[in-house]
Design an enzyme around this catalytic site. Structure first.
Site, PDB file in Angstrom:
ATOM      1  N   CYS A  51       0.833  -1.200   0.000  1.00  0.00           N
ATOM      2  CA  CYS A  51       0.000   0.000   0.000  1.00  0.00           C
ATOM      3  C   CYS A  51       0.861   1.240   0.000  1.00  0.00           C
ATOM      4  CB  CYS A  51      -0.910   0.000   1.224  1.00  0.00           C
ATOM      5  SG  CYS A  51      -1.951   1.454   1.335  1.00  0.00           S
ATOM      6  N   PHE A  94       1.843  -3.576 -19.551  1.00  0.00           N
ATOM      7  CA  PHE A  94       1.688  -4.892 -20.165  1.00  0.00           C
ATOM      8  C   PHE A  94       2.919  -5.286 -20.991  1.00  0.00           C
ATOM      9  CE2 PHE A  94      -2.827  -3.640 -19.634  1.00  0.00           C
ATOM     10  CZ  PHE A  94      -3.248  -4.707 -18.864  1.00  0.00           C
ATOM     11  N   ALA A  95       4.090  -4.959 -20.454  1.00  0.00           N
ATOM     12  CA  ALA A  95       5.335  -5.242 -21.182  1.00  0.00           C
ATOM     13  C   ALA A  95       5.647  -6.731 -21.122  1.00  0.00           C
ATOM     14  CB  ALA A  95       6.490  -4.434 -20.590  1.00  0.00           C
ATOM     15  N   ARG A  96       5.668  -7.342 -22.272  1.00  0.00           N
ATOM     16  CA  ARG A  96       5.974  -8.756 -22.421  1.00  0.00           C
ATOM     17  C   ARG A  96       6.901  -8.910 -23.619  1.00  0.00           C
ATOM     18  NH1 ARG A  96       3.357  -8.533 -18.377  1.00  0.00           N
ATOM     19  NH2 ARG A  96       1.713  -9.947 -17.623  1.00  0.00           N
ATOM     20  N   PRO A  97       7.613 -10.006 -23.713  1.00  0.00           N
ATOM     21  CA  PRO A  97       8.442 -10.223 -24.907  1.00  0.00           C
ATOM     22  C   PRO A  97       7.599 -10.122 -26.172  1.00  0.00           C
ATOM     23  CG  PRO A  97       8.987 -11.836 -23.216  1.00  0.00           C
ATOM     24  CD  PRO A  97       7.774 -11.102 -22.723  1.00  0.00           C
ATOM     25  N   GLY A  98       7.967  -9.177 -27.023  1.00  0.00           N
ATOM     26  CA  GLY A  98       7.281  -9.019 -28.301  1.00  0.00           C
ATOM     27  C   GLY A  98       6.144  -8.028 -28.309  1.00  0.00           C
ATOM     28  N   ARG A  99       5.740  -7.494 -27.149  1.00  0.00           N
ATOM     29  CA  ARG A  99       4.625  -6.551 -27.149  1.00  0.00           C
ATOM     30  C   ARG A  99       4.624  -5.698 -25.879  1.00  0.00           C
ATOM     31  NH1 ARG A  99       0.391  -8.402 -23.872  1.00  0.00           N
ATOM     32  NH2 ARG A  99       0.600 -10.585 -23.196  1.00  0.00           N
TER      33      ARG A  99
END
Length: 296
Positions: free
Chosen positions: A141, A280-285
């Site tokens: 928190c 939403f950082a992910r490999p490829g997007r």
């Protein structure tokens, strides 16, 4: 996963009864430690945070800056860490020339002695006049301990120009971060905040059960290493709440990459102070919510 012979700092093992397909078996489980850490500024209690008991001097530096207790980490003269029966006290000694990185009046005046209460009584520390944020805070928190609405949503000053980074830099940082989280590898239960250079090379990582604590620890570590917060970007393994955006902006960080989602208020504040917010950082997007001109 680290071997049982190497137990990372900030972790512990506890007995557990595992039940799988109706069959119970005794085992030991690997857990992250979580203890009350009382933050004092010049001897006065300010907040009690639940945190992983490691890198506490880094935590103190970053926390003092992002909570407006100092205008610059250079104002901190000494940090004293003391273990007590019920937890840990951290006393931040300053030059008593506190400024603020928030627009307008970013802090409230001290309360009169008859209204103040020593928030660290719970962990066996001082009974002194309290600074504005004088209530316990939980590990997850960022607003616990704030008494007024104006304390909660603080508007940081605009960040600097910041770097421009490529998609490949974000990919590189995401790919390398997992191997740089020993506590999470051991327990699977902590957050991380990492500092990456414009090419995506990670140079500093801090972990904690609280996402805000991890970021404060990183900011403190960066100050000790004399890392320019305007020349790189931060990666966080959590959602991008408005508190995370605020803390990053106060530290002068212009780009925040979050593995999870941002909140609507985080996007609003990021846009307002000129910070590039990626979620939403992910490999490829990944999604760029504000100031996309820094991403090439």
């Amino acid at each position: 996963m680290p071997s049982d012979r190497h137990v990372p700092t900030g972790t512990a093992t506890r007995p557990v009864l595992r039940v799988e397909r109706g069959i119970a078996s005794a085992d030991d489980d690997r857990l992250a430690e979580e203890v009350p850490v009382a933050m004092h500024v010049d001897g006065e209690p300010f907040a009690v945070m639940m945190a992983t008991p490691m890198d506490l001097e880094d935590f103190a530096r970053g926390f003092a800056l992002t909570e407006g207790r100092v205008g610059s980490i250079d104002e901190i003269e000494r940090i004293d860490v003391q273990e007590v029966l019920e937890g840990i006290t951290v006393n931040i000694r300053t030059a008593k020339t506190c400024g603020s990185r928030f627009s307008g009046d970013g802090s409230l005046p001290r309360e009169s002695p008859d209204r103040s209460a020593g928030i660290a009584d719970e962990i066996g520390s001082y009974k002194e006049h309290a600074l504005p944020r004088q209530l316990p805070g939980r590990s997850g928190c960022g607003i616990c301990g704030s008494r007024e609405l104006e304390d909660v949503v603080r508007r940081p000053e605009p960040v600097g120009l910041g770097p421009t980074i490529g998609v490949d830099a974000i990919e590189r940082a995401l790919e390398s971060l997992r191997a740089l989280q020993p506590v999470n590898a051991f327990t699977g239960s902590v957050h991380a905040a990492a500092w990456a250079l414009p090419d995506g090379a990670i140079v500093c990582v801090r972990e904690d059960v609280g996402r805000h604590n991890a970021l404060d620890k990183l900011i403190g570590a960066m100050s000790t290493a004399h890392i320019d917060a305007n020349d790189g970007f931060v990666v966080i393994t959590s959602r991008a709440s408005y508190e995370m955006v605020t803390k990053a902006a106060v530290a002068g960080i212009a780009i925040v990459v979050a593995i999870s989602a941002p909140t609507a208020l985080a996007v609003h504040l990021a846009s307002d102070c000129g910070l590039t917010l990626i979620g939403f950082a992910r490999p490829g997007r990944f999604n760029v919510y504000t100031r996309p001109q820094r991403i090439i």
